[in-house]
Design a protein around this motif. Structure first.
Motif, PDB file in Angstrom:
ATOM      1  N   UNK A 191       0.872  -1.260   0.128  1.00 32.78           N
ATOM      2  CA  UNK A 191      -0.139   0.057  -0.245  1.00 32.78           C
ATOM      3  C   UNK A 191       0.997   1.173   0.007  1.00 32.78           C
ATOM      4  N   UNK A 192       1.944   1.123   0.496  1.00 34.50           N
ATOM      5  CA  UNK A 192       2.884   2.408   0.313  1.00 34.50           C
ATOM      6  C   UNK A 192       3.168   2.881  -0.900  1.00 34.50           C
ATOM      7  N   UNK A 193       3.312   1.785  -1.723  1.00 28.62           N
ATOM      8  CA  UNK A 193       3.469   2.237  -3.314  1.00 28.62           C
ATOM      9  C   UNK A 193       2.518   2.218  -3.965  1.00 28.62           C
ATOM     10  N   UNK A 194       1.353   2.795  -3.488  1.00 30.53           N
ATOM     11  CA  UNK A 194       0.199   3.156  -3.964  1.00 30.53           C
ATOM     12  C   UNK A 194       0.154   3.986  -5.359  1.00 30.53           C
ATOM     13  N   UNK A 195       1.220   4.712  -5.710  1.00 34.59           N
ATOM     14  CA  UNK A 195       1.104   5.644  -6.799  1.00 34.59           C
ATOM     15  C   UNK A 195       1.586   4.933  -7.838  1.00 34.59           C
ATOM     16  N   UNK A 196       2.505   3.900  -7.864  1.00 32.98           N
ATOM     17  CA  UNK A 196       3.068   3.164  -8.810  1.00 32.98           C
ATOM     18  C   UNK A 196       1.636   1.984  -9.098  1.00 32.98           C
ATOM     19  N   UNK A 197       1.151   1.696  -8.045  1.00 35.33           N
ATOM     20  CA  UNK A 197      -0.202   0.762  -8.270  1.00 35.33           C
ATOM     21  C   UNK A 197      -1.374   1.283  -8.946  1.00 35.33           C
ATOM     22  N   UNK A 198      -1.595   2.563  -8.733  1.00 37.31           N
ATOM     23  CA  UNK A 198      -2.509   3.282  -9.508  1.00 37.31           C
ATOM     24  C   UNK A 198      -1.968   3.654 -10.898  1.00 37.31           C
ATOM     25  N   UNK A 199      -0.842   3.653 -11.116  1.00 44.21           N
ATOM     26  CA  UNK A 199      -0.230   4.164 -12.421  1.00 44.21           C
ATOM     27  C   UNK A 199      -0.373   2.905 -13.240  1.00 44.21           C
ATOM     28  N   UNK A 200      -0.146   1.714 -12.929  1.00 39.83           N
ATOM     29  CA  UNK A 200      -0.114   0.296 -13.525  1.00 39.83           C
ATOM     30  C   UNK A 200      -1.655   0.121 -13.798  1.00 39.83           C
ATOM     31  N   UNK A 201      -2.610   0.387 -12.984  1.00 45.87           N
ATOM     32  CA  UNK A 201      -4.036   0.291 -13.038  1.00 45.87           C
ATOM     33  C   UNK A 201      -4.823   1.139 -14.220  1.00 45.87           C
ATOM     34  N   UNK A 202      -4.015   2.405 -14.048  1.00 43.90           N
ATOM     35  CA  UNK A 202      -4.739   3.483 -15.301  1.00 43.90           C
ATOM     36  C   UNK A 202      -4.022   3.224 -16.547  1.00 43.90           C
ATOM     37  N   UNK A 203      -2.927   2.559 -16.604  1.00 46.37           N
ATOM     38  CA  UNK A 203      -2.547   2.226 -18.083  1.00 46.37           C
ATOM     39  C   UNK A 203      -3.545   1.450 -19.012  1.00 46.37           C
ATOM     40  N   UNK A 204      -4.116   0.564 -18.351  1.00 46.18           N
ATOM     41  CA  UNK A 204      -5.111   0.037 -19.080  1.00 46.18           C
ATOM     42  C   UNK A 204      -4.679  -1.217 -19.836  1.00 46.18           C
ATOM     43  N   UNK A 205      -3.546  -1.985 -19.714  1.00 46.95           N
ATOM     44  CA  UNK A 205      -2.824  -2.742 -20.331  1.00 46.95           C
ATOM     45  C   UNK A 205      -2.917  -4.152 -19.742  1.00 46.95           C
ATOM     46  N   UNK A 206      -3.194  -4.510 -18.503  1.00 50.62           N
ATOM     47  CA  UNK A 206      -3.149  -5.393 -17.640  1.00 50.62           C
ATOM     48  C   UNK A 206      -4.453  -5.666 -16.923  1.00 50.62           C
ATOM     49  N   UNK A 207      -4.359  -6.767 -16.207  1.00 51.32           N
ATOM     50  CA  UNK A 207      -5.571  -7.355 -15.263  1.00 51.32           C
ATOM     51  C   UNK A 207      -5.596  -6.346 -14.026  1.00 51.32           C
ATOM     52  N   UNK A 208      -6.198  -7.149 -12.961  1.00 51.92           N
ATOM     53  CA  UNK A 208      -6.332  -6.435 -11.655  1.00 51.92           C
ATOM     54  C   UNK A 208      -5.102  -6.139 -10.816  1.00 51.92           C
ATOM     55  N   UNK A 209      -5.019  -5.131 -10.273  1.00 52.53           N
ATOM     56  CA  UNK A 209      -4.009  -4.599  -9.461  1.00 52.53           C
ATOM     57  C   UNK A 209      -4.373  -4.679  -7.844  1.00 52.53           C
ATOM     58  N   UNK A 210      -3.565  -5.293  -7.154  1.00 58.09           N
ATOM     59  CA  UNK A 210      -3.759  -5.512  -5.489  1.00 58.09           C
ATOM     60  C   UNK A 210      -2.889  -4.707  -4.735  1.00 58.09           C
ATOM     61  N   UNK A 211      -3.432  -4.143  -3.715  1.00 55.87           N
ATOM     62  CA  UNK A 211      -2.397  -3.600  -2.655  1.00 55.87           C
ATOM     63  C   UNK A 211      -2.589  -4.277  -1.582  1.00 55.87           C
ATOM     64  N   UNK A 212      -1.204  -4.440  -1.123  1.00 51.76           N
ATOM     65  CA  UNK A 212      -1.023  -5.478   0.312  1.00 51.76           C
ATOM     66  C   UNK A 212      -1.015  -4.639   1.261  1.00 51.76           C
ATOM     67  N   UNK A 213      -1.980  -4.615   2.205  1.00 52.81           N
ATOM     68  CA  UNK A 213      -1.843  -3.855   3.616  1.00 52.81           C
ATOM     69  C   UNK A 213      -1.246  -4.557   4.858  1.00 52.81           C
ATOM     70  N   UNK A 214      -0.491  -5.557   4.442  1.00 51.90           N
ATOM     71  CA  UNK A 214       0.340  -6.186   5.488  1.00 51.90           C
ATOM     72  C   UNK A 214       1.998  -6.151   5.291  1.00 51.90           C
TER      73      UNK A 214
END
Length: 342
Positions: free
Chosen positions: A318-341
């Motif tokens: 979850x600390x790397x949420x900016x990178x995660x949102x960037x990948x999700x917004x790119x629209x070229x992959x599947x689901x992106x998951x954040x680990x809160x542990x």
């Protein structure tokens, strides 16, 4: 607790400290383990026109999650501390005609978790016990985190009988890909998925699509000829919200064909209703999941061997949420998951 917050009008989210959510007598408190990033979350992150109308700041977004119950209200009996749970993100009134008739997914007063109230992009989230789905059998945490969109896929894919049928799915986003896996698992004869993203079409092939068609290069009619279909598709699942996708779907359905529409258009667009009438097509709008029949179906499908792990293509702390949102917004992959542990 730490949470991702839409603090004020404008793009972006902030990782910050917020109070833990309160727990009423009918609620449960859940320690979040994983969250999925949804298209709704991307709208809120970008603070586009829809988000400006739909959300009020400050807000903790997020509605796709899995977690462990760590507290229950005084009147909660069916959910226990220690249970592994996901949550139904549509909170309904319980008193309208549809709710009283058991059709809670049709409640006109629905409030969205992470949209109309604080959501699951946080270390803890509170939900009414009636909105909690307890995982009674083992399930991969990443898969459990995306039960909400998986439910959209199942609700859409199983709206009409698909055994032995030829199914056309327009839109190879994560939900379209999951829908392809579901209809293949449920006994469809031919499963055709269309998109313009080759990486996403490859994901569709991995989960069982017999033909993944790049419609920027080939037409659906050409795909029909390749498969030897003489009369068109029996069932259509429109997942893109694109006007051209629905128009092409209508043009390639068999007489008496049935179309379930989950893709949400951004604006009005014309449709050939003369073709719909003369071909005697059925169009059904889908929003969310049937509570909780769809959830039961999801668990049974996984128990029966349905594999959703190929759909998950991004995993981040979850600390790397900016990178995660960037990948999700790119629209070229599947689901992106954040680990809160992590």
């Amino acid at each position: 607790m730490k949470a991702l917050v839409k603090e004020q009008a404008g793009p972006g989210l902030t990782l910050t400290e917020v109070p833990e959510p309160s727990v009423g007598p009918h609620d449960v408190l859940i320690k979040v383990l994983r969250t999925g990033i949804c298209g709704t979350d991307l709208h809120i992150h970008a603070y586009d026109g829809w988000a400006q109308r739909a959300v009020r700041t400050p807000l903790v977004p997020g509605h796709e999650f899995v977690g462990e119950v760590v507290g229950t209200g005084a009147d909660v009996a069916e959910v226990a501390v220690g249970d592994l749970v996901s949550g139904e993100g549509h909170l309904v009134c319980g008193t309208c005609r549809n709710c009283l008739a058991g059709r809670r997914h049709l409640c006109r007063a629905t409030v969205g978790l992470g949209v109309g109230r604080d959501g699951a992009f946080a270390e803890y989230v509170s939900l009414p016990a009636s909105n909690v789905w307890v995982h009674r059998t083992p399930v991969d945490l990443d898969v459990a985190a995306i039960f909400d969109p998986f439910g959209n896929a199942v609700h859409t894919a199983l709206s009409f009988p698909v055994v032995g049928e030829d199914v056309l799915i327009t839109g190879a986003g994560p939900i379209g890909i999951m829908a392809a896996a579901v209809v293949r698992h449920a006994g469809a004869r031919n499963v055709v998925v269309t998109d313009v993203s080759e990486p996403r079409l490859e994901l569709a092939r991995k989960v069982g699509a017999g033909l993944a068609l790049d419609v920027s290069a080939r037409t659906i009619e050409e795909g029909q000829r390749e498969l030897g279909l003489r009369e068109g598709f029996d069932v259509g699942l429109e997942m893109s919200g694109r006007p051209e996708a629905l128009r092409e779907m209508v043009a390639n359905m068999t007489h008496g064909g049935r179309i379930a529409m989950l893709g949400l258009p951004t604006e009005e667009f014309p449709v050939d209703f003369a073709r719909i009438v003369t071909s005697m097509l059925t169009l059904k709008g889908i929003y969310g999941r049937e509570m909780f029949e769809t959830w039961y179906s999801m668990s049974v499908l996984l128990e029966g061997g349905l594999d959703l792990t190929p759909v998950i293509t991004g995993r981040y702390s979850y600390r790397d949420f900016d990178d995660a949102f960037a990948e999700a917004a790119a629209g070229t992959g599947g689901k992106v998951v954040l680990d809160w542990t992590a």
